[in-house]
Design a protein around this motif. Structure first.
Motif, PDB file in Angstrom:
ATOM      1  N   THR A 305       0.823  -1.203   0.000  1.00 52.89           N
ATOM      2  CA  THR A 305       0.000   0.000   0.000  1.00 52.89           C
ATOM      3  C   THR A 305       0.861   1.259   0.000  1.00 52.89           C
ATOM      4  OG1 THR A 305      -1.879  -1.097   1.004  1.00 52.89           O
ATOM      5  CG2 THR A 305      -1.666   1.230   1.478  1.00 52.89           C
ATOM      6  N   SER A 306       1.974   1.224   0.701  1.00 50.59           N
ATOM      7  CA  SER A 306       2.853   2.401   0.744  1.00 50.59           C
ATOM      8  C   SER A 306       3.422   2.691  -0.645  1.00 50.59           C
ATOM      9  CB  SER A 306       3.996   2.173   1.733  1.00 50.59           C
ATOM     10  OG  SER A 306       3.469   1.984   3.017  1.00 50.59           O
ATOM     11  N   SER A 350       6.840   4.239   4.617  1.00 51.50           N
ATOM     12  CA  SER A 350       6.590   3.002   5.358  1.00 51.50           C
ATOM     13  C   SER A 350       5.780   3.289   6.620  1.00 51.50           C
ATOM     14  CB  SER A 350       7.925   2.363   5.735  1.00 51.50           C
ATOM     15  OG  SER A 350       7.699   1.211   6.511  1.00 51.50           O
ATOM     16  N   GLN A 351       4.673   2.596   6.755  1.00 53.68           N
ATOM     17  CA  GLN A 351       3.879   2.736   7.982  1.00 53.68           C
ATOM     18  C   GLN A 351       4.689   2.267   9.168  1.00 53.68           C
ATOM     19  OE1 GLN A 351       1.939   2.043  11.307  1.00 53.68           O
ATOM     20  NE2 GLN A 351       2.309   0.135  10.233  1.00 53.68           N
ATOM     21  N   SER A 352       5.217   1.048   9.060  1.00 55.19           N
ATOM     22  CA  SER A 352       5.890   0.429  10.213  1.00 55.19           C
ATOM     23  C   SER A 352       7.292   0.987  10.432  1.00 55.19           C
ATOM     24  CB  SER A 352       6.018  -1.073   9.988  1.00 55.19           C
ATOM     25  OG  SER A 352       6.794  -1.314   8.818  1.00 55.19           O
ATOM     26  N   THR A 355       9.922  -2.290   7.431  1.00 52.50           N
ATOM     27  CA  THR A 355       9.855  -3.214   6.296  1.00 52.50           C
ATOM     28  C   THR A 355      11.269  -3.474   5.772  1.00 52.50           C
ATOM     29  OG1 THR A 355       7.645  -2.459   5.801  1.00 52.50           O
ATOM     30  CG2 THR A 355       8.830  -3.522   4.002  1.00 52.50           C
ATOM     31  N   SER A 403      -3.578  -1.846   5.585  1.00 51.85           N
ATOM     32  CA  SER A 403      -3.245  -0.450   5.826  1.00 51.85           C
ATOM     33  C   SER A 403      -4.389   0.435   5.329  1.00 51.85           C
ATOM     34  CB  SER A 403      -1.950  -0.129   5.091  1.00 51.85           C
ATOM     35  OG  SER A 403      -1.498   1.120   5.482  1.00 51.85           O
ATOM     36  N   LYS A 487      -6.602  -4.326  -1.461  1.00 52.91           N
ATOM     37  CA  LYS A 487      -7.331  -4.384  -0.185  1.00 52.91           C
ATOM     38  C   LYS A 487      -8.343  -5.514  -0.180  1.00 52.91           C
ATOM     39  CE  LYS A 487      -5.803  -2.492   2.022  1.00 52.91           C
ATOM     40  NZ  LYS A 487      -4.695  -1.613   2.372  1.00 52.91           N
ATOM     41  N   GLU A 490      -6.539  -9.001   0.000  1.00 52.73           N
ATOM     42  CA  GLU A 490      -5.928  -9.423   1.261  1.00 52.73           C
ATOM     43  C   GLU A 490      -6.957  -9.664   2.357  1.00 52.73           C
ATOM     44  OE1 GLU A 490      -2.960  -6.727   2.823  1.00 52.73           O
ATOM     45  OE2 GLU A 490      -4.163  -4.962   2.465  1.00 52.73           O
TER      46      GLU A 490
HETATM   47  O1  M6R Z   1       4.928  -0.849   6.958  1.00 55.46           O
HETATM   48  P1  M6R Z   1       4.981  -0.605   5.495  1.00 55.46           P
HETATM   49  O2  M6R Z   1       4.179   0.564   5.048  1.00 55.46           O
HETATM   50  O3  M6R Z   1       6.403  -0.505   4.980  1.00 55.46           O
HETATM   51  O4  M6R Z   1       4.356  -1.901   4.840  1.00 55.46           O
HETATM   52  C1  M6R Z   1       4.315  -2.098   3.465  1.00 55.46           C
HETATM   53  C2  M6R Z   1       3.384  -3.236   3.091  1.00 55.46           C
HETATM   54  O5  M6R Z   1       3.817  -4.427   3.667  1.00 55.46           O
HETATM   55  C3  M6R Z   1       1.932  -2.955   3.517  1.00 55.46           C
HETATM   56  O6  M6R Z   1       1.448  -1.765   2.999  1.00 55.46           O
HETATM   57  C4  M6R Z   1       1.025  -4.121   3.053  1.00 55.46           C
HETATM   58  O7  M6R Z   1       0.927  -4.147   1.668  1.00 55.46           O
HETATM   59  C5  M6R Z   1      -0.368  -4.014   3.710  1.00 55.46           C
HETATM   60  N1  M6R Z   1      -0.826  -5.308   4.068  1.00 55.46           N
HETATM   61  C6  M6R Z   1      -1.380  -3.425   2.815  1.00 55.46           C
HETATM   62  O8  M6R Z   1      -2.641  -3.353   3.393  1.00 55.46           O
END
Ligand code: M6R
Length: 610
Positions: A305-306, A350-352, A355, A403, A487, A490
């Protein structure tokens, strides 16, 4: 991905470890285990499946002790089964450890250890490490044996280790896998993720790669694996609360997080827009503002998603700042030979912030002399710390695997980037003011979409019988078609493809029939007429159309089977509004099938291995 929890302190370790594991469930796992040390006795319990299975087994035992380690495993080496789940131990059952990451040279180490007479119980790479420590403890104390072992490993790891020989110690180490040390009152809680620590303390220390720490009840010492003591490591404060990491009456984290989007967008832009100057104030970029004025190219690296957020960012930055932008899957970027120079800025989204592919890509870019920037949600995460500068999302914890709020927050920050870079270059004051003003209105517009929640659920009920979907979008909404398809895949396990509308006639049109509904992003924008032609092409072949249209557009209702209306905004901002109904459709597609949408099969929230 795997999760680690460790505890040392005045309280019973078992309930704290179990609670920590539950808070890490969202990361995705297939088995779990726990070891608690009590003097010369170590009690280990493992279970395949949910934490509840482990709990059930533990309830039949009397596990006592104030020091322990625990793990949720997401299988990489060896299938999910009890013998492969962590904690792993040496031959004698003296040393127990939990591991996140991958030991790349485990096979050669294992072969050598076997020649020395070591007997292995599992198929994992992790077990090798317990045997290496065992071997070195013939000569050295626990700490030295661990340090010497770390030097022999190639790959990534986060470890928590206990030993019967020195039962008052818990040793942790990291290299490429996140590990935080939570500092409580007379206790320490270690975890791979802040959500397992926040209930106990907000004070944390982030271990750096190549570092280890020895924890005892009354203190801790950090050192490098080269046995150099590191003094005065700065403490950080986790900036969100336990309530934010709980469901608060919603059925799932995913729906809670979808509904948090007006707030997430507000928090992403709060204090960062100056409407009268038509500009963005990004404190995190202040130190590199001069370099940013001079950059001639941007590469965005990210995953999932990112990555789709990056694609929208490309259009925004090219249109409004006039800087060429490329968006790359981080997993590709790191292995090819990208052309980078000192006039290139590489932005990791990146959300987390953990990654593995994105982190490796940013390290590669740094190595090649690029200015590296981060758009990261998790404060203090590795990507946030390793980039030269960056902007935090401040979206709060995102627990659902899918996400949602992180995505709309990333898009909002990319608007700020476009504004900031544009105003450094040729963007006029009037254009800057218009974007800034509209951006401020977005939370209200998202609220309008959320009010249609019940209607969207009804629409999804109609479509839930279908097994395949095509998602189409053009220009700014092309990445939203990709995101909508990802989305629903998954979360509900149906097949979906996201495509640029214009590409449909070059192949996917062959799939269209009455059993292959097409979700079309059809806002009243600069490519509206082209989108309408695409819809007509689908209709002419008997396809069903579910359109996301602009409020007030009567025409779209005439040519579509169903329409979800969203309020009008600037074209560049429309993805932030248009993605919301797609998130809701996916949520209901999953929940109507009874899927646990927060923890869909095979997926992990934070993908910390390649
Ligand atoms: O934490 P990040 O944004 O780096 O993660 C990237 C992807 O693993 C994350 O967006 C993944 O595709 C989600 N499951 C989407 O909903």
């Amino acid at each position: 991905m795997c999760g680690i929890v460790g505890y040392i302190g005045k309280n019973e370790a078992e309930p704290i470890l179990l609670d920590g594991l539950r808070r890490l469930e969202y990361r995705g796992y297939d088995s779990a285990g726990i070891s608690v040390i009590n003097g010369k006795k170590i009690e280990t319990v493992k279970a395949v499946g949910k934490i509840a299975e482990l709990e059930e087994k533990l309830s039949k035992k009397d596990v006592k002790g104030n020091i322990g380690i625990a793990h949720t495993r997401w299988a990489t080496h060896g299938k999910p089964c009890e013998k492969n789940s962590h904690p792993h131990s040496d031959c004698k059952g003296d040393i127990f450890l939990v591991h996140n990451g991958i030991i790349e040279n485990y096979q050669e180490l294992k072969d050598d250890l076997k020649k020395l007479g070591h007997k292995f119980k599992s198929e994992t790479d992790s077990e090798v490490v317990a045997h290496l420590i065992e071997d070195l403890m013939k000569k050295y104390d626990f700490k030295t044996a661990v340090a010497k072992t770390l030097k022999m490993l190639k790959g990534t790891y986060g470890f928590a280790i206990v030993s019967k020989s020195e039962p008052e110690k818990l040793i942790i180490a990291r290299n490429g896998s996140p590990l935080l040390l939570g500092i409580g009152k007379d206790e320490y809680v270690v975890a791979s993720d802040a959500s397992a620590i926040i209930r106990h303390t907000k004070r944390v220390v982030y271990l750096e790669d190549g570092e280890m720490a020895v924890l005892e009840k009354d203190g801790y010492e950090i050192s490098s694996m080269h046995e150099k003591i590191i003094k005065n490591r700065e403490e950080s404060e986790i900036d969100w609360s336990i309530e934010e990491a709980e469901k608060q009456g919603f059925d799932h984290f995913m729906i809670k997080e979808i509904f948090e989007q007006p707030q997430a967008v507000t928090d992403a832009v709060r204090g960062r827009i100056n409407v009268s100057d038509g500009n963005a104030k990004l404190g995190g970029l202040r130190d590199v503002s001069k370099e940013l004025r001079e950059i001639e190219r941007i590469i965005i690296v990210s995953c999932g998603t990112s990555y789709y957020a990056g694609l929208v960012g490309e259009y925004m930055i090219e249109e409004y700042a006039g800087i060429p932008v490329e968006v790359e899957y981080a997993s590709e970027f790191r292995y090819r030979k990208p052309i980078i120079d000192s006039k290139t800025a590489v932005i990791a989204i990146s959300q987390s912030g953990e990654t593995a592919d994105t982190l490796a890509a940013i390290r590669e870019a740094k190595n090649k002399g690029a200015l590296t920037l981060g758009i990261v949600n998790a404060v203090g995460s590795t990507i946030a710390r390793e980039t030269d500068a960056g902007v935090y999302n401040h979206a709060g914890p995102e627990i659902g695997v899918a996400s949602t709020k992180a995505f709309t927050s990333q898009l909002s920050i990319l608007v700020l980037f476009a504004l900031f870079l544009g105003r450094q270059r040729n963007m006029s004051l009037v254009t800057g003011q218009r974007i800034a003003k509209e951006l401020e209105k977005l939370p209200k517009l998202i609220e309008e979409v959320l009010k249609q929640n019940d209607d969207i659920k009804k629409i999804m009920k109609k479509y839930s019988k279908y097994r395949d979907f095509l998602y189409l979008g053009r220009k700014y909404n092309m990445p939203i078609a990709y995101e909508g398809a990802l989305k629903i895949k998954e979360i509900s396990y149906v097949h979906a493809e996201g495509y640029p509308s214009g590409e449909m006639k070059h192949g996917p049109i062959a799939l269209i029939d009455e059993n292959f509904p097409v979700v079309v992003l059809a806002p009243k924008d600069s490519v509206y007429e082209k989108t309408i032609s695409g819809i007509e092409e689908v209709k002419a072949r008997g396809g069903k159309i579910l359109a996301i249209g602009t409020k007030g557009d009567k025409n779209i209702a005439k040519i579509s089977d169903d329409v979800i209306y969203v309020p009008k905004t600037l074209e560049m901002l429309s993805p932030i509004v248009n993605v919301v109904p797609l998130q809701l459709l996916s949520y209901y597609a999953g929940t109507l099938k009874g899927i646990d949408v927060d923890k869909p099969r095979n997926l992990a929230k934070s993908v910390t291995v390649e």
